[in-house]
Scaffold this active site. Structure first.
Site, PDB file in Angstrom:
ATOM      1  N   TYR A   1       5.421  -5.802  -8.028  1.00  0.00           N
ATOM      2  CA  TYR A   1       6.376  -5.046  -8.837  1.00  0.00           C
ATOM      3  C   TYR A   1       7.556  -5.910  -9.248  1.00  0.00           C
ATOM      4  O   TYR A   1       8.147  -5.702 -10.296  1.00  0.00           O
ATOM      5  CB  TYR A   1       6.915  -3.831  -8.047  1.00  0.00           C
ATOM      6  CG  TYR A   1       6.072  -2.599  -8.100  1.00  0.00           C
ATOM      7  CD1 TYR A   1       4.730  -2.635  -7.741  1.00  0.00           C
ATOM      8  CD2 TYR A   1       6.611  -1.379  -8.488  1.00  0.00           C
ATOM      9  CE1 TYR A   1       3.967  -1.492  -7.759  1.00  0.00           C
ATOM     10  CE2 TYR A   1       5.850  -0.225  -8.513  1.00  0.00           C
ATOM     11  CZ  TYR A   1       4.531  -0.292  -8.147  1.00  0.00           C
ATOM     12  OH  TYR A   1       3.772   0.845  -8.168  1.00  0.00           O
TER      13      TYR A   1
ATOM     14  N   ASP B   1       1.536   2.254  -3.307  1.00  0.00           N
ATOM     15  CA  ASP B   1       1.650   3.159  -4.455  1.00  0.00           C
ATOM     16  C   ASP B   1       0.327   3.893  -4.659  1.00  0.00           C
ATOM     17  O   ASP B   1       0.290   5.119  -4.789  1.00  0.00           O
ATOM     18  CB  ASP B   1       2.004   2.344  -5.704  1.00  0.00           C
ATOM     19  CG  ASP B   1       2.078   3.215  -6.948  1.00  0.00           C
ATOM     20  OD1 ASP B   1       2.672   4.309  -6.860  1.00  0.00           O
ATOM     21  OD2 ASP B   1       1.549   2.806  -7.995  1.00  0.00           O
TER      22      ASP B   1
ATOM     23  N   LYS C   1      -5.457  -7.160   1.546  1.00  0.00           N
ATOM     24  CA  LYS C   1      -6.658  -7.652   0.865  1.00  0.00           C
ATOM     25  C   LYS C   1      -6.781  -9.121   1.232  1.00  0.00           C
ATOM     26  O   LYS C   1      -6.769 -10.020   0.382  1.00  0.00           O
ATOM     27  CB  LYS C   1      -6.513  -7.427  -0.657  1.00  0.00           C
ATOM     28  CG  LYS C   1      -7.756  -7.708  -1.474  1.00  0.00           C
ATOM     29  CD  LYS C   1      -8.882  -6.708  -1.277  1.00  0.00           C
ATOM     30  CE  LYS C   1     -10.126  -7.135  -2.033  1.00  0.00           C
ATOM     31  NZ  LYS C   1     -11.296  -6.284  -1.731  1.00  0.00           N
TER      32      LYS C   1
ATOM     33  N   ASP D   1      -0.716   8.071  -3.533  1.00  0.00           N
ATOM     34  CA  ASP D   1      -1.218   9.130  -4.425  1.00  0.00           C
ATOM     35  C   ASP D   1      -2.505   9.726  -3.859  1.00  0.00           C
ATOM     36  O   ASP D   1      -2.739  10.931  -3.944  1.00  0.00           O
ATOM     37  CB  ASP D   1      -1.503   8.586  -5.836  1.00  0.00           C
ATOM     38  CG  ASP D   1      -0.338   8.836  -6.787  1.00  0.00           C
ATOM     39  OD1 ASP D   1       0.823   8.816  -6.325  1.00  0.00           O
ATOM     40  OD2 ASP D   1      -0.581   9.058  -7.993  1.00  0.00           O
TER      41      ASP D   1
ATOM     42  N   ASP E   1      -9.510  -1.662  -0.270  1.00  0.00           N
ATOM     43  CA  ASP E   1     -10.610  -0.902  -0.892  1.00  0.00           C
ATOM     44  C   ASP E   1     -11.282  -0.015   0.154  1.00  0.00           C
ATOM     45  O   ASP E   1     -11.573   1.165  -0.092  1.00  0.00           O
ATOM     46  CB  ASP E   1     -11.617  -1.839  -1.589  1.00  0.00           C
ATOM     47  CG  ASP E   1     -12.068  -3.008  -0.721  1.00  0.00           C
ATOM     48  OD1 ASP E   1     -11.435  -3.276   0.334  1.00  0.00           O
ATOM     49  OD2 ASP E   1     -13.064  -3.665  -1.086  1.00  0.00           O
TER      50      ASP E   1
END
Ligand code: IPM
Ligand code: MG
Length: 365
Positions: free
Chosen positions: A144, A251, A194, A255, A227
């Protein structure tokens, strides 16, 4: 008499409607405890662009700087979607305010009451006791905020890049927040990265392993690729308790946590900074996770629970008022249990308005 000094930034869309109800509920909860509220409102987001020509006006920042916490609504909406991306409310107000106040730790509780499992798209047999997890998201670093660039190459092709950057110190301080959270809960932390692809994730995983072994060896630490974490969240969310992860992964996962918990209208969040306020608690920004919901804005039907629960988090983290905070959370739960429900969580029950939901919660305080 104790006085709580905070800034109120209702923002756009349903922000002002749910904020009004949340402030009412806060007054009802704090008044009997002999606590006074001293708050001032300011524009932020689209409405600030309209009224002052900037999504985050200096006056708004100045008001927040004088306060001990920020109660935030939400920003953005179709009216401002055609502005250049960097001028849109999300990028021009929300990200800068997070950065300005070094709000590096974003706590997003994923809570689904046992009695409300119908609200989740998951089958009830997967979540017989509801859901209770918390996502600790790093909020002021990563992709970001790293260098960004768009350039035209020699062959005429166009290239854009966003850069993910993390320092060990940034990872350690978010781990501190996850550690505190895990100690207050089940003692389990899952660090999501990751590390099979990203260098920042390799540092993240190494830091998590070493830091937790050093600072909190009693905690049970696991690591998961992002993932896989996304898949596991849809399969069995309660295998997690405290998740800790970098900005963009958090983020996305938050959600997903939102939807497995039923309605975004129930999800609160706290963003804590590096600075303590005059009460010796972290300065923080408290906002619902659900956004401006432009499709229902202005109709008086939005669910105010996320805003109310965010104000409860403000009492807990920035003012150390755990009792009043718990009282608010219990009143929200009681109202929902008593089938007082806005449309998003009604499921065949008659839907109440934003203000009726607020009144019902106040009655139960
Ligand atoms: C959130 C939002 C923001 C984010 C957007 C609006 C910039 O999605 O708070 O999760 O990506 O952080
Ligand atoms: Mg988001």
């Amino acid at each position: 008499m104790q006085t709580l000094k905070f800034a109120v930034l209702p923002g756009d869309g349903i922000g002002p409607e749910v904020m009004k109800v949340a402030i009412d509920a806060l007054k009802a909860a704090t008044g009997p405890a002999g606590i006074a509220l001293e708050y001032e409102e300011a524009d932020v987001g689209g409405i600030a662009i309209d009224n002052h020509g900037a999504a985050l006006p200096e006056a708004t920042v100045a008001l927040c700087e004088k306060a001990d916490a920020i109660l935030f609504g939400s920003v953005g909406g179709p009216k401002w979607e055609n502005l250049p991306p960097a001028e849109q409310p999300e990028r021009a107000a929300l990200l800068p305010i997070r950065k300005h106040f070094s709000l590096f730790a974003n706590l997003r509780p994923g809570l689904l009451y046992k009695e409300l499992t119908d609200a989740s798209p998951l089958k009830t047999e997967r979540i017989p006791d509801g859901i209770d997890i918390v996502c600790v998201r790093e909020l002021t670093g990563g992709i970001y905020f790293g260098p960004k660039e768009t350039q035209t190459l020699e062959d005429g092709d166009v290239q854009a890049s966003d850069t993910m950057v993390y320092k060990r110190s940034e990872i350690e301080r978010i781990l501190d927040v996850a550690i505190a959270s895990a100690k207050a809960r089940s003692g389990k932390i899952c660090s999501v990265d990751k590390a099979n692809v990203l260098t920042t994730s390799v540092l993240w995983r190494k830091t998590a392993t070493e830091y937790i072994a050093d600072k909190a060896p009693e905690l049970e630490l696991s690591h998961m690729y992002v993932d896989n974490a996304a898949m596991q969240m849809a399969r069995d969310p309660n295998q997690f308790d405290v998740l800790v992860t970098e900005n963009m992964f958090g983020d996305i996962l938050s959600d997903e946590i939102g939807i497995v918990c039923g309605s975004l209208g129930m999800l609160s969040s706290a963003s804590l900074g590096t600075q303590n306020n005059q009460h010796g608690h972290p300065f923080g920004l408290y906002e619902p996770s659900g956004g401006t919901a432009p499709d229902i804005a202005g109709q008086g039907i939005a669910n105010p629970c996320a805003q109310i629960l965010s104000s409860a988090l403000m009492l807990r983290y920035s003012f150390g008022l755990n009792d009043v905070s718990e009282k608010i959370e219990a009143a929200v739960k009681k109202a929902v249990m008593d089938d007082i429900r806005t449309g998003d969580i009604a499921f065949g029950k008659p839907a109440v308005s934003t203000s009726e939901m607020g009144e019902a919660i106040k009655e139960r305080l």
